[in-house]
Design a protein around this motif. Structure first.
Motif, PDB file in Angstrom:
ATOM      1  N   ILE A 157      47.297  50.918  41.516  1.00  0.00           N
ATOM      2  CA  ILE A 157      46.693  49.635  41.162  1.00  0.00           C
ATOM      3  C   ILE A 157      45.185  49.744  41.358  1.00  0.00           C
ATOM      4  O   ILE A 157      44.709  50.321  42.339  1.00  0.00           O
ATOM      5  N   THR A 158      44.430  49.229  40.384  1.00  0.00           N
ATOM      6  CA  THR A 158      42.985  49.108  40.554  1.00  0.00           C
ATOM      7  C   THR A 158      42.584  47.664  40.252  1.00  0.00           C
ATOM      8  O   THR A 158      43.029  47.087  39.262  1.00  0.00           O
ATOM      9  N   GLN A 159      41.777  47.100  41.121  1.00  0.00           N
ATOM     10  CA  GLN A 159      41.265  45.746  40.940  1.00  0.00           C
ATOM     11  C   GLN A 159      39.802  45.696  41.379  1.00  0.00           C
ATOM     12  O   GLN A 159      39.426  46.295  42.384  1.00  0.00           O
ATOM     13  N   LYS A 160      39.040  44.938  40.642  1.00  0.00           N
ATOM     14  CA  LYS A 160      37.635  44.728  40.973  1.00  0.00           C
ATOM     15  C   LYS A 160      37.486  43.306  41.507  1.00  0.00           C
ATOM     16  O   LYS A 160      37.774  42.332  40.805  1.00  0.00           O
ATOM     17  N   PHE A 164      36.217  47.286  45.573  1.00  0.00           N
ATOM     18  CA  PHE A 164      37.037  47.898  44.530  1.00  0.00           C
ATOM     19  C   PHE A 164      38.353  48.266  45.198  1.00  0.00           C
ATOM     20  O   PHE A 164      38.429  49.176  46.012  1.00  0.00           O
ATOM     21  N   PHE A 165      39.398  47.519  44.833  1.00  0.00           N
ATOM     22  CA  PHE A 165      40.701  47.720  45.452  1.00  0.00           C
ATOM     23  C   PHE A 165      41.478  48.768  44.675  1.00  0.00           C
ATOM     24  O   PHE A 165      41.662  48.647  43.461  1.00  0.00           O
ATOM     25  N   ILE A 166      41.935  49.791  45.369  1.00  0.00           N
ATOM     26  CA  ILE A 166      42.779  50.800  44.758  1.00  0.00           C
ATOM     27  C   ILE A 166      43.856  51.200  45.753  1.00  0.00           C
ATOM     28  O   ILE A 166      43.578  51.428  46.936  1.00  0.00           O
ATOM     29  N   LYS A 208      39.031  41.888  37.414  1.00  0.00           N
ATOM     30  CA  LYS A 208      39.531  42.990  36.589  1.00  0.00           C
ATOM     31  C   LYS A 208      40.687  43.663  37.313  1.00  0.00           C
ATOM     32  O   LYS A 208      40.660  43.789  38.539  1.00  0.00           O
ATOM     33  N   GLY A 209      41.715  44.090  36.571  1.00  0.00           N
ATOM     34  CA  GLY A 209      42.813  44.770  37.236  1.00  0.00           C
ATOM     35  C   GLY A 209      43.828  45.355  36.275  1.00  0.00           C
ATOM     36  O   GLY A 209      44.005  44.851  35.160  1.00  0.00           O
TER      37      GLY A 209
END
Length: 375
Positions: free
Chosen positions: A245-248, A321-323, A359-360
């Motif tokens: 998962i990637t989220q801004k 930045f979540f990953i 964003k994700g």
């Protein structure tokens, strides 16, 4: 090269591999070990070793593998920890582009890493751990197969949205030298097939206050402590792949600045100075949402390997930045549903009072054997 110089270089290369286990926290909090004192025991019991012949340097003689014996190998970014900077390269490919040629180009990521940092000379300061992931639609186009669906739906809660932003290619790379990450992004984009990229965003992150989020809270408190545990959480055993998962997230810094610690702590569910879990916390606190309830040290129903880091500038936007990596996309699904009140109850995550998700999406990072098929 003399044996003494070669041995010294071996220690220099070996130390970061062993010291990844020192901390459960993000990059910047890994202690420096005395590698010569631990090298003997580490070589005796750490796992699979790759023999590499080299007349140039003893650093290439024995390189420890982080994977357990018999395990399918995952990419270097998946569960490694302990670097001070990261690159998040989010790429959208043109619909008319040759997707197989694009996949072939990015599957050579480790060769690009070697261009940026010479394998014979690099040490813990300029070595790069990198991996490449693919969006679900793109991965189907190139003939990739996955065991689990990883489509990312748009979510909406009372405290905000989690948009589904899509994407085709994602590069995650970590290094202690930020310029090396910029250089790697240059090499990757230079080697993309001509006129294949519709747009891209390259984000560079950093360690803040020895591993804290810009909100002041310690990040990654619940990450598993050792490589084997993180591997079990992050890697699909049959394939070596990982669902990412990637989220801004853009933080509301004025809110963070003006709110009292007690208020912020109630939103997070932890103390700000040392990340101790609050014994009494709201069902809407972040900890309660992620664990399924507000009980004291409640058992977590799912786990992921967080690799999130702060990014941004004061003059524009800054945040997290979540990953996160997991062996199943359902681990991510559970957490996101809980954040927007779409599972178990209608409560939303108070963390969204101090940060906005802009964003994700999800990606699949294939195992090394899968990735080689595209080269």
């Amino acid at each position: 090269m003399s044996a003494l110089r070669g041995t010294a270089r071996l220690f220099s290369r070996a130390r970061p591999l062993f010291s990844r286990n020192v901390s459960t926290r993000p990059a910047g909090q890994v202690g420096r070990s005395l590698a010569p004192l631990v090298l003997g025991s580490a070589l005796a019991g750490y796992g699979v070793y790759k023999y590499m012949k080299s007349e140039e340097s003893m650093a290439q003689l024995w390189v420890p593998s982080l994977h357990a014996a018999g395990a399918v190998e995952s990419q270097p970014s998946v569960f490694s920890q302990g670097k001070n900077h990261a690159l998040y390269l989010w790429i959208y490919v043109k619909p008319e582009a040759n997707s197989k040629e694009v996949a072939k180009a990015v599957a050579k990521l480790q060769k690009y890493v070697d261009q940026v940092t010479d394998p014979k000379m690099r040490d813990e300061e300029d070595e790069i751990w990198a991996g490449v992931g693919f969006g679900p639609n793109f991965y189907k186009q190139v003939g990739g197969k996955v065991k689990q669906d990883f489509n990312y739906p748009h979510r909406k809660g009372n405290l905000g949205d989690m948009p589904s932003s899509g994407g085709d290619i994602f590069i995650h790379a970590k290094c202690n030298t930020p310029s090396k990450l910029f250089e790697l992004a240059q090499v990757v984009m230079k080697n993309m097939p001509a006129n294949s990229v519709e747009s891209f965003e390259d984000i560079y992150s950093f360690v803040y206050k020895n591993g804290r989020d810009l909100s002041g809270f310690i990040d990654g408190t619940e990450n598993a402590a050792d490589d084997e545990s993180r591997q079990n959480i992050a890697v699909e055993k049959e394939t070596g792949g990982s669902y990412v998962i990637t989220q801004k997230w853009i933080h509301n810094l004025p809110v963070i600045d003006r709110e009292k610690d007690k208020t912020l702590e109630s939103w997070v569910g932890r103390s700000r100075p040392d990340s101790t879990e609050l014994s009494r916390k709201s069902i809407t606190s972040h900890v309660a949402r992620m664990t399924g309830g507000n009980g004291w040290q409640q058992a977590k129903p799912v786990e992921i390997v967080r690799q999130s880091m702060p990014f941004g500038t004061l003059s524009s936007d800054a945040g997290l930045f979540f990953i996160g990596y997991a062996a199943s996309p359902q681990n991510h699904e559970y957490m996101l549903d809980r954040m927007v009140g779409a599972r178990d109850d209608s409560n939303c995550d108070d963390i969204m009072k101090l940060s906005k998700n802009v964003k994700g999406t999800y990606w699949y990072f294939p195992g090394m054997d899968e990735l080689k098929k595209f080269q």
